[in-house]
Structures are given as structure tokens and as C-alpha cells.
Scaffold this motif. Structure first.
Motif, PDB file in Angstrom:
ATOM      1  N   VAL A   1     -37.558  -7.519 -40.496  1.00  0.00           N
ATOM      2  CA  VAL A   1     -36.347  -8.240 -40.884  1.00  0.00           C
ATOM      3  C   VAL A   1     -35.185  -7.864 -39.967  1.00  0.00           C
ATOM      4  CG1 VAL A   1     -34.656  -8.598 -42.713  1.00  0.00           C
ATOM      5  CG2 VAL A   1     -37.092  -8.466 -43.282  1.00  0.00           C
ATOM      6  N   ARG A   2     -35.000  -6.581 -39.748  1.00  0.00           N
ATOM      7  CA  ARG A   2     -33.894  -6.127 -38.901  1.00  0.00           C
ATOM      8  C   ARG A   2     -34.076  -6.589 -37.451  1.00  0.00           C
ATOM      9  NH1 ARG A   2     -32.145   0.020 -40.861  1.00  0.00           N
ATOM     10  NH2 ARG A   2     -31.050  -0.680 -42.744  1.00  0.00           N
ATOM     11  N   LEU A   3     -35.308  -6.574 -36.956  1.00  0.00           N
ATOM     12  CA  LEU A   3     -35.551  -7.014 -35.583  1.00  0.00           C
ATOM     13  C   LEU A   3     -35.244  -8.501 -35.424  1.00  0.00           C
ATOM     14  CD1 LEU A   3     -36.764  -4.226 -35.132  1.00  0.00           C
ATOM     15  CD2 LEU A   3     -38.740  -5.310 -34.062  1.00  0.00           C
ATOM     16  N   GLU A   4     -35.689  -9.305 -36.380  1.00  0.00           N
ATOM     17  CA  GLU A   4     -35.459 -10.749 -36.299  1.00  0.00           C
ATOM     18  C   GLU A   4     -33.976 -11.088 -36.404  1.00  0.00           C
ATOM     19  OE1 GLU A   4     -37.966 -12.129 -39.400  1.00  0.00           O
ATOM     20  OE2 GLU A   4     -39.741 -12.295 -38.116  1.00  0.00           O
ATOM     21  N   GLU A   5     -33.242 -10.280 -37.154  1.00  0.00           N
ATOM     22  CA  GLU A   5     -31.801 -10.522 -37.298  1.00  0.00           C
ATOM     23  C   GLU A   5     -31.019 -10.118 -36.045  1.00  0.00           C
ATOM     24  OE1 GLU A   5     -30.703  -8.283 -40.700  1.00  0.00           O
ATOM     25  OE2 GLU A   5     -31.264  -9.830 -42.162  1.00  0.00           O
ATOM     26  N   SER A   6     -31.542  -9.165 -35.298  1.00  0.00           N
ATOM     27  CA  SER A   6     -30.742  -8.532 -34.241  1.00  0.00           C
ATOM     28  C   SER A   6     -31.179  -8.849 -32.820  1.00  0.00           C
ATOM     29  CB  SER A   6     -30.773  -6.999 -34.420  1.00  0.00           C
ATOM     30  OG  SER A   6     -30.465  -6.641 -35.743  1.00  0.00           O
ATOM     31  N   LEU A   7     -32.440  -9.232 -32.618  1.00  0.00           N
ATOM     32  CA  LEU A   7     -32.960  -9.364 -31.260  1.00  0.00           C
ATOM     33  C   LEU A   7     -33.482 -10.762 -30.969  1.00  0.00           C
ATOM     34  CD1 LEU A   7     -35.041  -6.048 -30.949  1.00  0.00           C
ATOM     35  CD2 LEU A   7     -32.657  -6.433 -30.281  1.00  0.00           C
ATOM     36  N   SER A   8     -33.651 -11.038 -29.703  1.00  0.00           N
ATOM     37  CA  SER A   8     -34.341 -12.242 -29.239  1.00  0.00           C
ATOM     38  C   SER A   8     -35.411 -11.808 -28.253  1.00  0.00           C
ATOM     39  CB  SER A   8     -33.351 -13.201 -28.567  1.00  0.00           C
ATOM     40  OG  SER A   8     -32.692 -12.559 -27.490  1.00  0.00           O
ATOM     41  N   ARG A   9     -36.274 -12.733 -27.905  1.00  0.00           N
ATOM     42  CA  ARG A   9     -37.367 -12.403 -26.984  1.00  0.00           C
ATOM     43  C   ARG A   9     -36.838 -12.083 -25.587  1.00  0.00           C
ATOM     44  NH1 ARG A   9     -42.705 -13.695 -28.104  1.00  0.00           N
ATOM     45  NH2 ARG A   9     -43.086 -14.663 -30.129  1.00  0.00           N
ATOM     46  N   HIS A  10     -37.425 -11.046 -24.988  1.00  0.00           N
ATOM     47  CA  HIS A  10     -37.083 -10.701 -23.611  1.00  0.00           C
ATOM     48  C   HIS A  10     -38.342 -10.482 -22.772  1.00  0.00           C
ATOM     49  CE1 HIS A  10     -32.753 -10.205 -24.241  1.00  0.00           C
ATOM     50  NE2 HIS A  10     -33.044  -9.625 -25.384  1.00  0.00           N
ATOM     51  N   ASN A  11     -39.494 -10.973 -23.270  1.00  0.00           N
ATOM     52  CA  ASN A  11     -40.717 -10.724 -22.505  1.00  0.00           C
ATOM     53  C   ASN A  11     -40.713 -11.521 -21.206  1.00  0.00           C
ATOM     54  OD1 ASN A  11     -40.954 -13.129 -23.835  1.00  0.00           O
ATOM     55  ND2 ASN A  11     -42.886 -12.686 -24.833  1.00  0.00           N
ATOM     56  N   HIS A  12     -41.432 -11.004 -20.265  1.00  0.00           N
ATOM     57  CA  HIS A  12     -41.522 -11.652 -18.956  1.00  0.00           C
ATOM     58  C   HIS A  12     -42.985 -11.708 -18.553  1.00  0.00           C
ATOM     59  CE1 HIS A  12     -40.775 -12.844 -14.857  1.00  0.00           C
ATOM     60  NE2 HIS A  12     -41.454 -11.787 -14.423  1.00  0.00           N
ATOM     61  N   PHE A  13     -43.479 -12.917 -18.345  1.00  0.00           N
ATOM     62  CA  PHE A  13     -44.876 -13.097 -17.963  1.00  0.00           C
ATOM     63  C   PHE A  13     -44.984 -13.638 -16.546  1.00  0.00           C
ATOM     64  CE2 PHE A  13     -45.261 -13.786 -22.684  1.00  0.00           C
ATOM     65  CZ  PHE A  13     -45.949 -12.626 -22.930  1.00  0.00           C
ATOM     66  N   THR A  14     -46.083 -13.290 -15.891  1.00  0.00           N
ATOM     67  CA  THR A  14     -46.406 -13.831 -14.573  1.00  0.00           C
ATOM     68  C   THR A  14     -47.700 -14.623 -14.689  1.00  0.00           C
ATOM     69  OG1 THR A  14     -47.813 -11.971 -13.895  1.00  0.00           O
ATOM     70  CG2 THR A  14     -45.420 -11.733 -13.555  1.00  0.00           C
TER      71      THR A  14
ATOM     72  N   GLN B   1     -44.483  -7.173 -28.247  1.00  0.00           N
ATOM     73  CA  GLN B   1     -44.714  -8.581 -27.900  1.00  0.00           C
ATOM     74  C   GLN B   1     -43.469  -9.218 -27.289  1.00  0.00           C
ATOM     75  OE1 GLN B   1     -45.289 -12.315 -30.693  1.00  0.00           O
ATOM     76  NE2 GLN B   1     -47.217 -11.201 -30.561  1.00  0.00           N
ATOM     77  N   TRP B   2     -42.308  -8.893 -27.809  1.00  0.00           N
ATOM     78  CA  TRP B   2     -41.073  -9.523 -27.351  1.00  0.00           C
ATOM     79  C   TRP B   2     -40.564  -8.963 -26.030  1.00  0.00           C
ATOM     80  CZ3 TRP B   2     -37.181 -10.696 -31.903  1.00  0.00           C
ATOM     81  CH2 TRP B   2     -37.756 -11.651 -32.748  1.00  0.00           C
ATOM     82  N   HIS B   3     -41.096  -7.817 -25.597  1.00  0.00           N
ATOM     83  CA  HIS B   3     -40.584  -7.187 -24.374  1.00  0.00           C
ATOM     84  C   HIS B   3     -41.668  -6.934 -23.335  1.00  0.00           C
ATOM     85  CE1 HIS B   3     -37.536  -6.234 -27.464  1.00  0.00           C
ATOM     86  NE2 HIS B   3     -36.681  -6.261 -26.462  1.00  0.00           N
ATOM     87  N   GLU B   4     -42.809  -7.548 -23.499  1.00  0.00           N
ATOM     88  CA  GLU B   4     -43.896  -7.337 -22.527  1.00  0.00           C
ATOM     89  C   GLU B   4     -43.444  -7.748 -21.132  1.00  0.00           C
ATOM     90  OE1 GLU B   4     -48.588  -8.538 -21.787  1.00  0.00           O
ATOM     91  OE2 GLU B   4     -47.549  -9.232 -23.587  1.00  0.00           O
TER      92      GLU B   4
END
Length: 339
Positions: free
Chosen positions: A198-211, A170-173
Motif C-alpha cells: 500500500v505504501r509503495l503504491e501510494e509513494s512510488l512509480s515504476r523506474h525499471n529499465h529494460f533492454t 520489479q519496479w526498479h529492474e
């Protein structure tokens, strides 16, 4: 032969084809596929590589010269051709001629953007495809993306539970390069290779890209929550509302035409007539089942109202009306029964 890009390394380990056709819209998959073919070719003695970018005035003589050089006097050669989005008649003719000139000392890699059905039926594509392998380098759609994420995790030795896989998808679509970078980051942060929410929420942010097309597909499919989420992100990114309005207007008009014609023409025939891809037919069918002609006309009227607001009432934001329209198109029709 046709395969997805993630199956290419497995195929290359078995055998090398004389021709590889890499077509798609995902830069990461195109680049990785080219690199995998280069490495496999080098291991089989294709030590000389030539790259050509084809345009409408391209000189084909250097390409043909490569094909006429035999390994008795030169190394086996890998030829890469980058095609333009549209192949004109002159280049199409030369591609057919090139297919007839190939021999065991030449490996040909043809790279291009997303193919249309018409392009797949051209003489040049068929001539090359029957000699090799068509590698699909399209971005994985929403349904295939979790499987793609899971495969990438396994390749990197990461063990992600189902919730982590879904969140990563979801975060990288629409942004696979960011997905690979995020997985590399996670591999460094967590040496035990265990991934969870938990680890994902602590370490990453959203990078998804929609058109706008991601949004219109979600709307056609009736996925209200996904459509609203995409629309909110497009609004936050400053996408012109006129672009979104035109995108959904085109779909509503097409649905109206299909709905009206469906009374006397089989739907399969209508899909063929309007050149609707096989992969898109289920979402159009869902929309047609959900939306009557009357409802479609109402949606078009709402769209016209939105356009008036966006062009004349500058103090009023048209975005709430677009969110409303998105929800209305997704909403199933209420069936009333007599008491």
C-alpha cells in the motif's frame, strides 16, 4: 579472489588487498565500490590518489613514476585506472609490467566494463587478479535482485515485507540508482521504516529499465508474461522494432545451429564452441528443450514476415506480430500421444 559488489564493505573491513579489479555494467555499484575502497585506503594511510583514464595512446610513464615513489619520501598512494572496453596489446603489456612493480605503498584499483571470458583469460588480468580481488559490479539478474533489495533495505534500516521487496525489485529492474533514490524517499516519508504494498503504491512509480537483451533472455527462458511485459514497455518507450527483430533473429539462428548439432555433439561442447556464458546456459537449455528445429524455422519465417511488414506496409503496425512471435517462442511444445 572474486566477490559481488555488495560483499565488498565486509571484505574491506577484514583486510586490504594491493589490487582491486572492478568490472561490470552497473554505474551505481562501480561508483560505490570505488568510494568504499577510497575510504578504506585513506584509513590505512593511502592519502594520495591518482586517477588515469587509459586509451589506445596512453602514456604509462606517470603511472610507473607513482610506483617508484616510496613512502620514505611521499605518502602511500592509491592509483585508479579506468580501462577502455577493449585493451589493446600495447596496454596489455604495460598492465603486466605494472603488476610486477607493485609494492606495499601502492594500492591499485582497475575499473572497466563487463568482462568477457576471453578477457578473464588474458595474461594482464591473471597477473593482477592473483595479487588482489575481483569485484563483480554487474547488475543483479532477476533472480538476485530481490535479495539485493532486501539487503539495501536492511542497510537503511527499512523493514519491507516480501511483497514489498518483490514490487521494489520489479519496479526498479535495470535501474539501481532509481532504487536507492526510492528507498531514500520512503525512509523520509515513513519514519517507522515499515514498507508494504500500500505504501509503495501510494509513494512510488515504476523506474525499471529494460533492454532488448532482457526481452530475449525472458523469451529464451520461456517466461511468457515477463517477456510480454518487457515488450510492452520497450514499445511504449519507442524502441526500434528492427533492433528487437535482429536481437531475436540472432538467438533463433543460434538455437537452430545448436539443435541441429546436438544430435552428434555433447551440449557442453557446443556451448563452449559458441562461447555461451555459464550463467546463460540454463536458459538456452530450456529453449532447446522447448523448441524443435521445425518450430525454430517457423519462428524465423514469422520474423521474416514481420520484417517485410515493417519495411513495406507502413500503415500496418508490426508490433502485434512481434508480440505473437514472443508468445510462440515461449510456448511449450505440445506432445501428442497415440490413443
Amino acid at each position: 579472489m572474486r566477490i559481488f559488489a555488495d560483499r565488498l564493505p565486509e571484505q574491506l573491513a577484514k583486510t586490504l588487498h594491493p589490487v582491486y579489479l572492478l568490472f561490470g555494467n552497473e554505474p551505481l555499484l562501480l561508483q560505490e565500490s570505488k568510494q568504499a575502497i577510497r575510504q578504506a585506503a585513506a584509513s590505512q594511510g593511502f592519502d594520495e590518489r591518482h586517477r588515469f583514464a587509459v586509451d589506445n595512446s596512453f602514456d604509462w610513464n606517470p603511472v610507473f613514476d607513482c610506483c617508484q615513489a616510496l613512502s620514505l619520501f611521499s605518502a602511500r598512494q592509491l592509483i585508479e585506472l579506468e580501462l577502455p572496453e577493449t585493451v589493446n596489446a600495447a596496454n596489455a603489456k604495460e598492465l603486466v609490467a605494472l603488476a610486477d612493480m607493485l609494492h606495499p605503498d601502492i594500492m591499485l584499483v582497475v575499473v572497466g566494463t563487463k568482462l568477457t571470458k576471453a578477457q578473464e583469460n588474458t595474461k594482464w588480468f591473471k597477473a593482477l587478479n592473483q595479487r588482489g580481488c575481483h569485484v563483480n559490479c554487474l547488475s543483479p539478474d532477476q533472480s538476485r535482485l530481490p535479495q539485493f533489495v532486501q539487503t539495501r533495505c536492511r542497510q537503511m534500516g527499512l523493514q519491507a515485507d516480501n511483497e514489498a521487496v518483490q514490487m521494489l525489485a520489479q519496479w526498479h529492474e535495470g535501474n539501481l540508482l532509481a532504487l536507492v533514490q526510492s528507498l531514500e524517499k520512503l525512509a523520509l516519508l515513513y519514519p517507522d521504516n515499515q514498507l508494504n504494498l500500500v505504501r509503495l503504491e501510494e509513494s512510488l512509480s515504476r523506474h525499471n529499465h529494460f533492454t532488448p537483451f532482457h526481452w530475449s533472455d525472458a523469451v529464451l527462458a520461456g517466461k511468457a508474461n515477463r517477456a510480454q511485459r518487457i515488450l510492452r514497455q520497450l514499445e511504449a518507450e519507442g524502441v526500434e522494432i528492427t533492433i528487437l527483430a535482429r536481437t531475436i533473429q540472432k538467438e533463433l539462428i543460434l538455437l537452430t545451429q545448436l539443435q541441429s548439432a546436438a544430435k552428434h555433439t555433447p551440449m557442453t561442447q557446443l556451448f563452449e564452441r559458441h562461447r555461451i556464458w555459464q550463467s546463460k546456459r540454463p536458459i538456452y537449455s530450456a529453449a532447446l528443450h522447448r523448441l524443435s528445429v521445425v518450430k525454430l524455422h517457423q519462428c524465423l519465417q514469422t520474423l521474416a514476415q514481420l520484417e517485410i511488414i515493417s519495411k513495406t506496409q507502413y500503415e500496418v503496425s508490426p508490433w502485434p506480430l512481434l508480440h505473437q512471435l514472443s508468445a510462440e517462442i515461449c510456448m511449450p511444445q505440445v506432445q501428442f500421444t497415440k490413443a
